[in-house]
Design a protein around this motif. Structure first.
Motif, PDB file in Angstrom:
ATOM      1  N   VAL A 292     -12.012  15.877 -21.412  1.00  0.00           N
ATOM      2  CA  VAL A 292     -12.574  14.973 -20.404  1.00  0.00           C
ATOM      3  C   VAL A 292     -13.324  13.827 -21.083  1.00  0.00           C
ATOM      4  CG1 VAL A 292     -14.226  14.749 -18.493  1.00  0.00           C
ATOM      5  CG2 VAL A 292     -12.713  16.750 -18.614  1.00  0.00           C
ATOM      6  N   LYS A 293     -14.141  14.160 -22.080  1.00  0.00           N
ATOM      7  CA  LYS A 293     -14.872  13.126 -22.814  1.00  0.00           C
ATOM      8  C   LYS A 293     -13.919  12.165 -23.516  1.00  0.00           C
ATOM      9  CE  LYS A 293     -18.817  16.175 -23.783  1.00  0.00           C
ATOM     10  NZ  LYS A 293     -19.533  16.911 -24.846  1.00  0.00           N
ATOM     11  N   GLU A 294     -12.879  12.713 -24.106  1.00  0.00           N
ATOM     12  CA  GLU A 294     -11.917  11.872 -24.824  1.00  0.00           C
ATOM     13  C   GLU A 294     -11.205  10.927 -23.854  1.00  0.00           C
ATOM     14  OE1 GLU A 294      -7.764  12.314 -27.408  1.00  0.00           O
ATOM     15  OE2 GLU A 294      -8.888  14.109 -26.832  1.00  0.00           O
ATOM     16  N   LYS A 295     -10.788  11.448 -22.706  1.00  0.00           N
ATOM     17  CA  LYS A 295     -10.101  10.610 -21.725  1.00  0.00           C
ATOM     18  C   LYS A 295     -11.048   9.583 -21.118  1.00  0.00           C
ATOM     19  CE  LYS A 295      -8.103  14.362 -19.888  1.00  0.00           C
ATOM     20  NZ  LYS A 295      -7.231  15.272 -19.107  1.00  0.00           N
ATOM     21  N   SER A 296     -12.306   9.950 -20.967  1.00  0.00           N
ATOM     22  CA  SER A 296     -13.310   8.992 -20.489  1.00  0.00           C
ATOM     23  C   SER A 296     -13.444   7.826 -21.452  1.00  0.00           C
ATOM     24  CB  SER A 296     -14.666   9.679 -20.331  1.00  0.00           C
ATOM     25  OG  SER A 296     -15.680   8.738 -20.061  1.00  0.00           O
ATOM     26  N   ALA A 297     -13.581   8.138 -22.736  1.00  0.00           N
ATOM     27  CA  ALA A 297     -13.714   7.077 -23.739  1.00  0.00           C
ATOM     28  C   ALA A 297     -12.480   6.187 -23.748  1.00  0.00           C
ATOM     29  CB  ALA A 297     -13.939   7.695 -25.120  1.00  0.00           C
ATOM     30  N   TYR A 298     -11.310   6.801 -23.587  1.00  0.00           N
ATOM     31  CA  TYR A 298     -10.055   6.044 -23.568  1.00  0.00           C
ATOM     32  C   TYR A 298     -10.007   5.107 -22.360  1.00  0.00           C
ATOM     33  CZ  TYR A 298      -5.002   5.174 -23.739  1.00  0.00           C
ATOM     34  OH  TYR A 298      -3.762   4.588 -23.793  1.00  0.00           O
ATOM     35  N   LEU A 299     -10.391   5.630 -21.188  1.00  0.00           N
ATOM     36  CA  LEU A 299     -10.378   4.821 -19.969  1.00  0.00           C
ATOM     37  C   LEU A 299     -11.372   3.669 -20.067  1.00  0.00           C
ATOM     38  CD1 LEU A 299      -9.611   4.134 -17.101  1.00  0.00           C
ATOM     39  CD2 LEU A 299     -11.002   6.057 -16.293  1.00  0.00           C
ATOM     40  N   VAL A 300     -12.570   3.945 -20.553  1.00  0.00           N
ATOM     41  CA  VAL A 300     -13.569   2.888 -20.716  1.00  0.00           C
ATOM     42  C   VAL A 300     -13.066   1.812 -21.671  1.00  0.00           C
ATOM     43  CG1 VAL A 300     -15.871   2.343 -21.630  1.00  0.00           C
ATOM     44  CG2 VAL A 300     -15.549   4.340 -20.144  1.00  0.00           C
ATOM     45  N   GLN A 301     -12.484   2.235 -22.785  1.00  0.00           N
ATOM     46  CA  GLN A 301     -11.950   1.283 -23.766  1.00  0.00           C
ATOM     47  C   GLN A 301     -10.886   0.396 -23.134  1.00  0.00           C
ATOM     48  OE1 GLN A 301     -10.081   3.112 -27.196  1.00  0.00           O
ATOM     49  NE2 GLN A 301      -8.966   1.248 -27.693  1.00  0.00           N
ATOM     50  N   LYS A 302      -9.956   0.997 -22.403  1.00  0.00           N
ATOM     51  CA  LYS A 302      -8.878   0.229 -21.788  1.00  0.00           C
ATOM     52  C   LYS A 302      -9.422  -0.736 -20.732  1.00  0.00           C
ATOM     53  CE  LYS A 302      -5.368   1.821 -24.042  1.00  0.00           C
ATOM     54  NZ  LYS A 302      -4.535   0.929 -24.882  1.00  0.00           N
ATOM     55  N   LEU A 303     -10.429  -0.309 -19.987  1.00  0.00           N
ATOM     56  CA  LEU A 303     -11.030  -1.186 -18.983  1.00  0.00           C
ATOM     57  C   LEU A 303     -11.739  -2.360 -19.645  1.00  0.00           C
ATOM     58  CD1 LEU A 303     -12.505   1.459 -16.508  1.00  0.00           C
ATOM     59  CD2 LEU A 303     -10.585  -0.078 -16.058  1.00  0.00           C
ATOM     60  N   GLN A 304     -12.491  -2.075 -20.689  1.00  0.00           N
ATOM     61  CA  GLN A 304     -13.234  -3.129 -21.364  1.00  0.00           C
ATOM     62  C   GLN A 304     -12.314  -4.106 -22.097  1.00  0.00           C
ATOM     63  OE1 GLN A 304     -16.008  -0.764 -23.668  1.00  0.00           O
ATOM     64  NE2 GLN A 304     -17.564  -0.863 -22.053  1.00  0.00           N
ATOM     65  N   GLU A 305     -11.175  -3.605 -22.570  1.00  0.00           N
ATOM     66  CA  GLU A 305     -10.192  -4.488 -23.205  1.00  0.00           C
ATOM     67  C   GLU A 305      -9.538  -5.416 -22.179  1.00  0.00           C
ATOM     68  OE1 GLU A 305      -7.361  -1.964 -25.048  1.00  0.00           O
ATOM     69  OE2 GLU A 305      -8.612  -1.502 -26.812  1.00  0.00           O
ATOM     70  N   GLY A 306      -9.366  -4.913 -20.968  1.00  0.00           N
ATOM     71  CA  GLY A 306      -8.614  -5.673 -19.978  1.00  0.00           C
ATOM     72  C   GLY A 306      -9.435  -6.530 -19.044  1.00  0.00           C
ATOM     73  N   LEU A 307     -10.743  -6.232 -18.922  1.00  0.00           N
ATOM     74  CA  LEU A 307     -11.566  -6.930 -17.940  1.00  0.00           C
ATOM     75  C   LEU A 307     -12.690  -7.691 -18.638  1.00  0.00           C
ATOM     76  CD1 LEU A 307     -11.884  -4.032 -15.327  1.00  0.00           C
ATOM     77  CD2 LEU A 307     -10.208  -5.905 -15.351  1.00  0.00           C
TER      78      LEU A 307
END
Length: 376
Positions: A292-307
């Motif tokens: 869950v922590k790993e997927k959270s970090a991945y989702l945050v990274q992808k959001l910050q890269e795109g927005l």
């Protein structure tokens, strides 16, 4: 006009089928479900282990009443208090009921009635839980509320210190405010609450209805702070979609809830307990929480890269994230739905992302791609 009261602003689609993160409506359209029933379907839709658990239990017995011994409740309670400072559990049906139980327990145990809560909090819609909620829109139109709740600014240490006196029975808060905008408690505020509760002999109630059961990457969100609550309320993810809720409490509170002090007809019924035990057996594994922590970090990274950060602020913990868009998001929720992504708002300006804890990185990529099509 149908036969239902009009107390929900229902969307026009009907979800009729789901598997994992993917759901389909009555027209066969596919969606990524990043609501999870508002943080309920923690293991996604139609998880095989949950289907098996409820099927097997349904063929034995559904309901017996809390007049009788319940070995299943005992086992579930033992699983929930294992490796933490709690010792006892009480089971009910919903988050509001859990918070009502917590409020009653704190008042009865201390002999005091005053409880401090915080602005933008949400604790439920029954009278006690609604009175504890720091949002006027939830309370409007229902007449006199339950007395002795003081609502303070969230994360304001000085306001909290100024409000504490000998009349206070408990402080009640969410570690991450869900309905209020995905606002996380700061370290300074958590430390201040801990010190105040310890030095002033005040109970601490942590509402983990939305944050609990792995949602933030730990069993309970308070585990990521210095806080050591006397009472924790839980619901939503506990049953993975089946209605069950409850509270956990410390050994010191055991004698306060004696026979006849509080109860429920359906709470802790065999169906709910069987499903919840299966959820706990899966979610509370450290390897699962680490994912869950790993997927959270991945989702945050992808959001910050795109927005662009000057336009969008990403916040939250685990797979309970918010995107502050700086403007009303109602139309954005509708656009996401049209594009095949189900979201829910958190306050007027925040898009809330609550995918199943089992969401895949490929599904995260797909969701972020959809977000970028209508946010940019």
């Amino acid at each position: 006009m149908g036969a239902l009261f009009n107390n929900y602003s229902r969307r026009s689609i009907s979800i009729v089928e789901g598997n994992g993160t993917v759901v389909k409506d009555s027209d066969g359209k596919r969606y990524l479900d990043f609501t999870s029933g508002i943080a309920v379907c923690c293991l996604g839709h139609a998880h095989p282990a949950l289907v098996k658990a409820i099927k097997e239990q349904s063929e034995k017995i559904w309901h017996t009443s809390n007049l009788f011994d319940s070995p299943g409740q005992v086992s579930l309670a033992e699983s929930l208090v294992k490796d933490n400072h709690f010792s006892h559990a009480f089971f009910c049906n919903s988050g509001a009921e859990a918070n009502e139980a917590a409020i009653k327990l704190a008042r009865k145990h201390t002999g005091k009635h005053h409880i401090i809560t915080f602005e933008q909090s949400f604790h439920g819609r029954t009278f006690g839980a609604m009175s504890a909620t720091g949002q006027e829109k939830i309370q409007k139109g229902f007449g006199p509320l339950v007395e002795k709740f003081t609502v303070l600014p969230f994360n304001d240490v000085e306001a909290l210190k100024g409000a504490v006196d000998d009349s206070v029975a408990a402080i009640m808060l969410e570690i991450v405010q869900g309905e209020g905008g995905v606002n996380a408690v700061t370290d300074d505020f958590a430390n201040a609450i801990k010190e105040i509760c310890e030095t002033s002999n005040i109970l601490l109630i942590v509402d983990e209805v939305q944050t609990g059961i792995g949602r933030t990457g730990t069993r309970f969100a308070f585990e990521q702070t210095t806080l050591k609550p006397d009472i924790v309320s839980m619901a939503k993810g506990l049953g993975g979609g089946f209605p069950i809720a409850g509270i956990l409490g410390t050994a010191e509170l055991y004698d306060t809830f004696g026979p006849g002090t509080h109860g429920t007809t359906f709470g802790g019924n065999p169906l709910g307990v069987a499903v919840a035990q299966t959820v706990i057996d899966i979610v509370f594994q450290q390897s699962f929480l680490d994912e869950v922590k790993e997927k959270s970090a991945y989702l945050v990274q992808k959001l910050q890269e795109g927005l662009p950060p000057e336009l969008f602020t990403v916040r939250g913990k685990g797979l309970m994230l918010g995107i502050d868009c700086g403007k009303e998001v109602g139309s954005l929720v509708a656009k996401a739905e049209e594009a095949g992504l189900l979201l829910v708002a958190a306050g007027p300006n925040v898009l809330r992302l609550l995918p199943p804890l089992t969401v895949s990185k490929a599904e995260i990529d797909e969701a972020v791609k959809i977000l970028k099509t209508f946010l940019l």
